[in-house]
Write an enzyme that holds these catalytic residues in place. Structure first.
Site, short mmCIF file in Angstrom:
data_model
loop_
_atom_site.label_atom_id
_atom_site.label_comp_id
_atom_site.label_asym_id
_atom_site.label_seq_id
_atom_site.Cartn_x
_atom_site.Cartn_y
_atom_site.Cartn_z
N TYR A 75 1.28 1.31 8.12
CA TYR A 75 0.86 0.03 7.53
C TYR A 75 -0.17 0.26 6.43
CZ TYR A 75 -0.77 -4.82 7.22
OH TYR A 75 -1.13 -6.07 6.76
N LYS A 91 0.14 -0.52 2.32
CA LYS A 91 -0.82 -1.40 1.65
C LYS A 91 -1.58 -0.65 0.54
CE LYS A 91 0.05 -5.25 3.71
NZ LYS A 91 0.60 -6.40 2.95
#
Length: 331
Positions: free
Chosen positions: A204, A208
């Site tokens: 994740y 990002k």
């Protein structure tokens, strides 16, 4: 990073969004639905919920219309759902075309859709699934909509606002900083799509980080009089992001959220702040809570800048296979 998050204060003034149109991706729950609710409470005239499940989207419309504040302040708002599956490039392109056909002007685009994957799966387009959803499809959506959004700004005389949900998780945990992509000649997208390189605990944050690098590269190419793009990290918020993680992880995260997470209403307030309160100074920046935060040392470093350039070039090459890139992306 402290255990407890700072207190969030209300907006200094109450924005009035009457006459405006907003589009929110991933709007059937969590921050997406809450952002929709708060924009309607600020009198947004037209709202488009970009959703994977149309039936669930219709249920959300009813939920929003039943909100007691919306029923009093904004009962006549026009609320629509359009199909958007961020796991497929063809769905992104289809959504962009449908939006242009059905909506005359868009003032606000909130890129909220995202996922946190702990198992390796590929999308139909060949990318690792969370890479597809969090990064690739969002970039394609911006690419597809940019000429249309610029024309909307010309009609209204005000820049269209794009706010992308970011995360500061990559400040403390990502797998990209030590890879030495440029030195080794390794592909950034190839690394992210490699099953053998998949690191669930950092995936994740990695996606990002790529989102942030893309925005940092794109923003200087845009005319701020037509499009203002920023990112926002509302901190840890009590949503179901990561609900597909292993049971032990879910238990540990649930305990941490019980102690530390902000209510979804507070998270929504921070998203709305980035969307309609933050000024043009937020263009190309990451807003952490309500303050602009500087890029990480890695992003600012020579090595980070070279990775950013590689990412841009590889992303443009990937998208050029399926769409015609606007001139801003090729110059």
């Amino acid at each position: 990073m402290g255990l407890f998050q700072p207190k969030v204060t209300p907006h200094p003034t109450t924005p009035n969004l009457s006459g405006k149109t907003a589009v929110i991706t991933g709007a059937t729950g969590g921050l997406g639905l809450e952002t929709a609710r708060q924009l309607l409470r600020l009198n947004i005239s037209t709202l488009v919920l970009a959703v994977r499940n149309i039936a669930k989207g219709e249920t959300c419309i009813q939920d929003l219309r039943n909100d007691p504040i919306i029923r009093v302040r904004n009962p006549n708002a026009s609320i629509h759902v359009l199909k958007l599956d961020m796991n497929r490039y063809d769905s992104v392109i289809g959504f962009a075309r449908a939006l242009e056909e059905k909506v005359a002007v868009v003032d606000i685009l909130v890129l909220n859709a995202g996922m946190n994957s702990f198992t390796f799966e590929r999308s139909v387009n060949g990318h690792e699934q969370s890479m597809q959803v969090n990064y690739c499809s969002n970039v394609l959506l911006i690419t597809e909509l940019l000429p249309y959004l610029e024309s909307c700004a010309e009609k209204t005389g005000a820049p269209v606002r794009i706010t992308w949900l970011g995360s500061r998780t990559y400040y403390i945990a990502n797998s990209l900083e030590k890879r030495g992509f440029v030195k080794s000649g390794e592909s950034v997208l190839g690394y992210m799509d490699s099953e053998s390189e998949f690191q669930p605990w950092k995936r994740y944050a990695d996606t990002k980080l790529l989102c942030a690098m893309f925005v940092y590269a794109l923003a200087p190419k845009l005319d701020e009089k037509k499009v203002v793009i920023n990112m926002v990290c509302p901190g840890m918020v009590a949503t179901d992001l990561g609900g597909n993680s292993p049971i032990l992880v879910r238990v540990l995260v649930a305990v941490l959220k019980a102690i530390r997470a902000r209510p979804v209403e507070v998270g929504g307030l921070l998203v709305v702040n980035a969307v309609v309160v933050a000024g043009v100074e937020s263009h190309g920046e990451l807003i952490g809570d309500k303050d602009i935060v500087q890029p990480t040392d890695f992003i600012k470093s020579s090595a980070g800048q070279q990775v950013q350039k590689k990412l841009w070039a590889e992303t443009m090459e990937d998208l050029a296979k399926i769409t015609t890139l606007p001139s801003v992306f090729t110059r």
